[in-house]
Design an enzyme around this catalytic site. Structure first.
Site, PDB file in Angstrom:
ATOM      1  N   ASP A  27      -7.189   4.836  -0.655  1.00  0.00           N
ATOM      2  CA  ASP A  27      -6.504   4.143   0.321  1.00  0.00           C
ATOM      3  C   ASP A  27      -5.054   4.295  -0.742  1.00  0.00           C
ATOM      4  O   ASP A  27      -4.856   4.204  -1.624  1.00  0.00           O
ATOM      5  CB  ASP A  27      -6.192   3.196   0.573  1.00  0.00           C
ATOM      6  CG  ASP A  27      -5.447   2.229   1.902  1.00  0.00           C
ATOM      7  OD1 ASP A  27      -4.717   3.417   2.431  1.00  0.00           O
ATOM      8  OD2 ASP A  27      -4.850   1.080   2.397  1.00  0.00           O
ATOM      9  N   SER A  40      -4.239  -3.985   7.081  1.00  0.00           N
ATOM     10  CA  SER A  40      -2.822  -3.320   7.152  1.00  0.00           C
ATOM     11  C   SER A  40      -1.785  -3.457   8.292  1.00  0.00           C
ATOM     12  O   SER A  40      -1.372  -4.938   7.439  1.00  0.00           O
ATOM     13  CB  SER A  40      -3.810  -1.962   8.333  1.00  0.00           C
ATOM     14  OG  SER A  40      -2.246  -0.646   8.191  1.00  0.00           O
ATOM     15  N   HIS A  89      -7.702   4.137   4.418  1.00  0.00           N
ATOM     16  CA  HIS A  89      -6.768   3.104   4.646  1.00  0.00           C
ATOM     17  C   HIS A  89      -8.282   2.974   5.291  1.00  0.00           C
ATOM     18  O   HIS A  89      -8.124   1.247   5.888  1.00  0.00           O
ATOM     19  CB  HIS A  89      -5.444   4.166   5.068  1.00  0.00           C
ATOM     20  CG  HIS A  89      -4.446   2.329   6.050  1.00  0.00           C
ATOM     21  ND1 HIS A  89      -4.549   1.403   5.075  1.00  0.00           N
ATOM     22  CD2 HIS A  89      -4.637   2.013   6.885  1.00  0.00           C
ATOM     23  CE1 HIS A  89      -4.026   0.940   5.787  1.00  0.00           C
ATOM     24  NE2 HIS A  89      -3.687   1.206   6.504  1.00  0.00           N
TER      25      HIS A  89
END
Length: 385
Positions: free
Chosen positions: A322, A157, A355
């Site tokens: 995601d 991320s 995610h």
């Protein structure tokens, strides 16, 4: 709490603090005359100082990536699934460094630390920091640890964005970049989610323009709403459906506005626990760093030109469910690196967790992760033999 520490854990760990008196010029135009970085290390640095791996954390992460701070801890560090003896980031082979970013709220200089110029908490007066600022400060930590070149810089991320920035900004100082569940810049939709979260915090009556600690309060409601919104975007519809469905807490509809569905209860719990461990000004700062990340801006928005000077080999990983940082965004990075003639491997993992999948021990993901890091280790061992 754990009844015993697992054999594949790094065990009990103690954070370290590096105080830096060399001024740091920030992208926003301000300068930090001095600052602290809190970090943890796992494994042993080899004689050549060539086996070091840097872990970069995401928005709400910190330096505690693996192991336990005390036997009473109920949970290990946030990436314990990937870091430890025999794991993907094998501490029998690598010296792993995990640092709390500047502006964080877990010990590194940030909004909840003292401003040496005033003697008061920085609060909202702490300067906006960017991903390149973090990379520069992490390079200072590397210098302190006598690490001239990382074997790998790894993150998921926002951490993956830092790994990409490392490869762009300091190409000679890492041999591999592992960019997981990331993007070359945020979409308008992602910026919009972040703005809603910030507005929830700033609209809280207890926010006091960021000076809430001076008023001996915390904007709990606003920060909790921000966390609820964020958590929804980190999960997929399928993941929420599998975990909660439309299950009712009491088994019957109550025809009211109290919490009735299990997903509502879960989000309330996430909200409450997050408020107890995270700072609102830090949340504002971290989301802004996400919004501002756009390394191609300095290269006339040409991502291929942006990655042209990268020397590191790369592994880029995405997850099918995601939707916050979709596989399409990872493929933008991969395609730019291929166009620039760089060495890049890509894995798109079938996963339903959204995610947050990058934090989970999904078998295919861990197999690919471990196989790549084994090659990094073999490369190291060949170079030192």
């Amino acid at each position: 709490m754990p009844e015993f520490i697992p054999a594949d854990s790094v065990g009990l760990v103690t954070p370290s603090i590096l105080h830096i008196d060399t001024p740091l010029q920030l992208d926003c135009g301000r300068t930090l005359s001095s600052y602290d970085l809190v970090y943890e290390t796992y494994g042993e640095l080899n004689a050549e100082h060539s086996n070091a791996v840097l872990i970069c954390h995401a928005l709400s992460g910190d330096h505690h990536a693996a192991g336990y701070h005390a036997m009473e801890d109920r949970k290990p560090g946030w990436w314990d699934t990937a870091i430890g003896p025999g794991k993907a980031i094998d501490t029998n082979r690598f010296f792993v460094v995990s640092v709390n970013n500047l502006g964080g709220c877990k010990g590194s200089t940030g909004p909840i630390t003292i401003n040496p110029d005033t003697g008061n908490l920085y609060g909202p007066d702490f300067p906006i920091v960017t991903v390149p600022d973090w990379v520069r400060s992490q390079a200072v930590l590397a210098d302190h640890l006598q690490i001239e070149q990382w074997a790998a810089v790894i993150g998921g991320s926002l951490g993956g964005m830092q790994a990409l920035q490392w490869a762009i900004s300091l190409p000679d100082r890492l041999r591999h970049a592992l960019i997981i569940a990331a993007a070359p810049k945020l979409s308008a939709q992602n910026i919009a989610f972040n703005e809603v979260a910030r507005t929830a915090i700033k609209s809280d009556p207890d926010f006091h323009d960021g000076h809430y600690m001076a008023h001996q309060t915390v904007p709990r409601h606003g920060l909790g709403l921000a966390r609820m919104l964020g958590h929804i975007t980190y999960l997929s519809d399928e993941a929420m459906g599998q975990k909660f469905g439309r299950e009712l807490r009491s088994g019957a509809i109550q025809y009211g506005y109290d919490v009735e569905f299990q997903i509502e209860s879960y989000l309330r719990h996430q909200s409450t626990s997050f408020v107890e461990r995270f700072d609102a000004n830090t949340y504002l700062l971290m989301t802004k760093a996400l919004d501002y990340f756009d390394p191609a801006k300095e290269f006339n928005h040409d991502l291929t030109a942006t990655v042209a000077h990268i020397k590191a080999k790369a592994l880029v990983v995405s997850f099918t469910s995601d939707w916050r940082f979709s596989p399409m965004r990872s493929r933008e990075i991969v395609n730019a690196m291929l166009a620039a003639g760089k060495s890049v491997s890509y894995a798109e993992i079938e996963a339903h967790q959204g995610h947050d999948a990058f934090l989970m021990p999904i078998s295919r993901y861990m197999e690919i992760f471990q196989a790549y890091m084994q090659q990094v280790a073999i490369e190291l061992e060949g170079a030192s033999s």
